[in-house]
Design a protein around this motif. Structure first.
Motif, mmCIF file in Angstrom:
data_model
loop_
_atom_site.group_PDB
_atom_site.id
_atom_site.type_symbol
_atom_site.label_atom_id
_atom_site.label_comp_id
_atom_site.label_asym_id
_atom_site.label_seq_id
_atom_site.Cartn_x
_atom_site.Cartn_y
_atom_site.Cartn_z
ATOM 1 N N PRO A 68 38.568 -39.730 7.537
ATOM 2 C CA PRO A 68 38.427 -38.893 6.342
ATOM 3 C C PRO A 68 37.422 -37.779 6.581
ATOM 4 O O PRO A 68 36.324 -38.018 7.109
ATOM 5 N N MET A 69 37.818 -36.567 6.239
ATOM 6 C CA MET A 69 36.930 -35.420 6.405
ATOM 7 C C MET A 69 36.778 -34.739 5.054
ATOM 8 O O MET A 69 37.521 -33.808 4.724
ATOM 9 N N ASP A 70 35.868 -35.242 4.244
ATOM 10 C CA ASP A 70 35.616 -34.619 2.955
ATOM 11 C C ASP A 70 35.112 -33.197 3.170
ATOM 12 O O ASP A 70 34.361 -32.933 4.115
ATOM 13 N N PRO A 71 35.534 -32.261 2.319
ATOM 14 C CA PRO A 71 35.084 -30.872 2.494
ATOM 15 C C PRO A 71 33.565 -30.767 2.521
ATOM 16 O O PRO A 71 32.866 -31.446 1.770
ATOM 17 N N VAL A 72 33.071 -29.933 3.424
ATOM 18 C CA VAL A 72 31.627 -29.708 3.585
ATOM 19 C C VAL A 72 31.316 -28.278 3.166
ATOM 20 O O VAL A 72 31.945 -27.332 3.651
ATOM 21 N N ASP A 73 30.358 -28.141 2.291
ATOM 22 C CA ASP A 73 29.896 -26.824 1.866
ATOM 23 C C ASP A 73 28.808 -26.365 2.830
ATOM 24 O O ASP A 73 27.763 -27.023 2.939
#
Length: 441
Positions: free
Chosen positions: A237-242
């Motif tokens: 899983p690659m949750d969006p990174v700000d």
């Protein structure tokens, strides 16, 4: 002259094309084989042609898709395999002439996982002899698609060169001191060394069992994540990174120290400046003992490699490249006390690196302090050595990825990002955010 195909499809796009009917696994394999023929022998990247087997496998994968059977994102995607990894029924040559190629009886565990995910095994790729830093003179150096007069790097150079040239979207490499990330940096692609032990190594010929890793080479971070998920059997899983929320620790000691290589450091600093402009917090981080990493890595690698070759070397010592043979012989002379002290350091440095993540999300440096040289450098410690930035995460087992961050004198530069042990998904998510910022995606 360069041998880059900038129109080649990445794995994510290719998979989407399969599913909208605009292309098929059969067509993709024919395109890949044709591209391999175009770039060989200029790259010297291919160890074993598996064209007939790849066509048959692609036909099966295409028929499965048309019948409604879909094994997932890698279904029908061509993948190349470094030639020290077993593929059933195919010669494995290890980049050596010390003995004839051996026909593998079974697939390595990671190859079996690729087949289970629907991938098509396209062929075997050249490497430095036994992955030990020297090109065998009868095998030759793998050349760089950006400039075939220069090296693609090692030891996974064949895999990196084929991905960069657009012959194949994905490839497997191994990494004991940087052997995925260094050629990825030289060739301008993504190379991931996962957390130690995350990817199974059964059926992969070892270099140093305390340091060895296997992992993806790809044109994008998203593709690398797909391949890693297949290799591990786990979703990544690659949750969006700000970028504005990133805390970046800069390992300034791993930047070039020699004036000739200053443009590499300047380019990485420019990338950091862009991240800061998006709100990322940037700190310089000092980790106690980090400067010893390459020397300590060699104190582990050399005796472990010598033990592996203890029975092989006497059979045909003249069949080895002179440089490989010398390294194996030198490994027998390393005192046991040096090895044990290096193993103790391994634990201490691992704890110190892990503690650094209490204050930052990712550690950053140039992947290599220089662009691709004309020949693979000798393994060295001190100064702007090829292993300056990469060695420490092999010692500690932390996941580390090289992504392209620009060009110096027409040659790619890699940006290395290292994350927490076991945090491969989070590291890839961060790398994807940085990739998007640097390349406008």
């Amino acid at each position: 002259m360069h041998l880059i195909d900038r129109e080649a499809l990445d794995a994510v796009t290719l998979g989407a094309r399969y599913r909208d009917g605009s292309t098929t696994p059969e067509q993709a394999v024919e395109t890949a084989l044709a591209r391999m023929a175009e770039v060989e022998p200029a790259l010297n990247a291919i160890a074993c042609d598996m064209a007939d087997a790849a066509r048959a496998e692609a036909a099966t994968r295409g028929a499965d898709l048309r019948a409604g059977t879909d094994l997932g994102p890698l279904h029908g995607i061509p993948v190349a395999i470094k030639d020290l990894i077993d593929v059933a029924g195919i010669p494995v040559g290890y980049g050596t002439r010390a003995h004839p190629p051996r026909i593998a009886e079974t697939d390595a565990a990671l190859v079996a996982r690729l087949r289970a995910a629907g991938a098509v095994i396209l062929g075997k790729t050249n490497l430095l002899e036994y992955a030990y830093g020297v090109a065998h003179p009868l095998v030759g150096q793998t050349n760089n698609p950006h400039d075939p007069a220069r090296t693609a790097g090692g030891s996974s150079g064949g895999s990196a060169a084929l991905v960069a040239a657009g012959a194949v979207p994905l490839a497997l490499g191994t990494d004991t001191g940087g052997s995925i990330r260094i050629p990825a940096a030289y060739c301008g692609i993504v190379g991931l060394k996962p957390t130690f032990g995350l990817v199974p190594l059964e059926g992969v010929f070892p270099l140093a069992q305390s340091l060895d890793h296997a992992g993806p080479l790809a044109r994008t971070v998203a593709d690398a994540a797909l391949l890693l998920a297949a290799l591990t059997g786990q979703a990544m899983p690659m949750d969006p990174v700000d970028p504005a929320a990133l805390r970046i620790g800069v390992l300034r000691a791993q930047f070039p120290s020699e004036a000739a290589n200053a443009p590499v450091g300047a380019l990485v600093d420019a990338c950091l400046h862009r991240l800061a402009g998006q709100g990322a917090q940037i700190w310089e981080v000092t980790i106690q003992g980090l400067e010893e990493a390459t020397a300590r890595l060699m104190a582990i690698l050399m005796p472990e490699a010598s033990v592996i070759h203890r029975d092989l070397l006497p059979v045909n010592p003249q069949g080895y490249a002179p440089g490989t043979r010398r390294q194996i012989e030198d490994g027998f002379a390393i005192p046991a006390t040096d090895y044990l002290l290096a193993r103790a350091y391994q634990g201490d440095l691992g704890a110190a690196v892990e503690a650094a993540f209490d204050g930052v999300d990712v550690l950053v440096s140039p992947s290599v302090p220089f662009v691709a040289p004309f020949e693979d450098p000798e393994i060295a410690d001190g100064g702007d050595s090829e292993l300056l930035a990469s060695a420490f995460s092999n010692v500690t087992g932390h996941p580390s990825v090289s992504i392209p961050c620009g060009m110096v004198d027409g040659l790619p530069v890699g940006l290395q990002l290292t994350g927490r042990r076991g945090g491969d998904g989070a590291l890839l998510a961060t790398a994807r955010a940085v990739e998007a910022l640097l390349h406008g995606a």
